[in-house]
Design a protein around this motif. Structure first.
Motif, mmCIF file in Angstrom:
data_model
loop_
_atom_site.group_PDB
_atom_site.id
_atom_site.type_symbol
_atom_site.label_atom_id
_atom_site.label_comp_id
_atom_site.label_asym_id
_atom_site.label_seq_id
_atom_site.Cartn_x
_atom_site.Cartn_y
_atom_site.Cartn_z
ATOM 1 N N VAL A 100 1.385 5.322 0.413
ATOM 2 C CA VAL A 100 0.638 6.661 0.963
ATOM 3 C C VAL A 100 1.910 7.857 0.331
ATOM 4 N N LEU A 147 -4.361 7.875 9.608
ATOM 5 C CA LEU A 147 -4.512 6.915 8.675
ATOM 6 C C LEU A 147 -3.908 5.606 9.085
ATOM 7 N N THR A 191 0.878 -1.210 -0.056
ATOM 8 C CA THR A 191 0.181 0.024 0.050
ATOM 9 C C THR A 191 0.932 1.270 -0.008
ATOM 10 N N ASP A 237 -2.310 4.883 -3.047
ATOM 11 C CA ASP A 237 -3.549 4.235 -2.652
ATOM 12 C C ASP A 237 -4.000 5.529 -1.607
ATOM 13 N N TYR A 238 -3.140 6.273 -0.916
ATOM 14 C CA TYR A 238 -3.801 7.170 -0.067
ATOM 15 C C TYR A 238 -2.846 8.472 -0.087
#
Length: 191
Positions: free
Chosen positions: A143, A175, A141, A163-164
């Protein structure tokens, strides 16, 4: 310690890989010696508190950064952050830079993590073409810390889409808590 504090200090499901330059340390404040080694630099506002809070709450932290090992040791030590990291992986050691999968795999190996753990890892960084691309290609993931204007904030390449996105370091704490709760929930459902 009350129940909430105990819960916050337990080991977390989520594991956090962090870049250093313009993610923890403001690259614009770095001072180098005659050999190009960074000898000092200031943290991005809130980055030191972010690292401390994440560590205190039981998150396993790793540095995954491009550059000279001594530069990062200097920067993290002078700012009192070095000991919060379980693992420190630098491109100098591996002779490659992000987005090379070797950078991420080295951190995973040093933390005794396997392929099955990738869904538990987030990579936080400021650089779409290195941090985000590398994480996305590895199934980790991504960020994007959208803090600096030194690097592009958008990319047309789908593999460089995070993803973020967070705008400042302390936003990572919330988060991380949310992502950790999702992982813990999924683990309880499967149990």
């Amino acid at each position: 310690m009350n129940g909430e504090q105990t819960k916050n200090n337990e080991a977390k499901e989520l594991i956090i890989f962090l870049d250093c330059g313009d993610t923890i340390i403001d690259e614009g404040t770095e001072v180098r010696d005659e050999h190009g080694t960074v000898i000092e630099g200031k943290v991005i506002p809130g980055a030191d508190e972010m690292v401390r809070l994440l560590a205190e709450r039981g998150y396993r932290l790793a540095i995954v950064a491009d550059g000279l090992a001594q530069s990062f040791k200097n920067l993290l030590s002078v700012n009192g952050l070095y000991d919060y990291f379980e693992v420190l992986i630098y491109s100098e050691q591996l002779k490659v830079e992000k987005p090379s999968p070797r950078m991420f795999r080295a951190a995973m190996g040093a933390m005794e993590l396997g392929e099955q753990d990738k869904k538990r890892i987030i990579m936080v960084g400021n650089n779409l073409s290195r941090d985000v691309r590398g994480a996305n290609q590895e199934g980790i993931t991504s960020v994007h810390l959208n803090w600096t204007s030194r690097y592009p904030k958008t990319s047309l390449d789908p593999v460089e889409r995070p993803d973020y996105i967070i705008e400042e370091p302390l936003a990572l704490v919330e988060l991380a808590e949310r992502l950790n709760e999702q992982l813990a929930s999924n683990k309880r459902i499967k149990a």
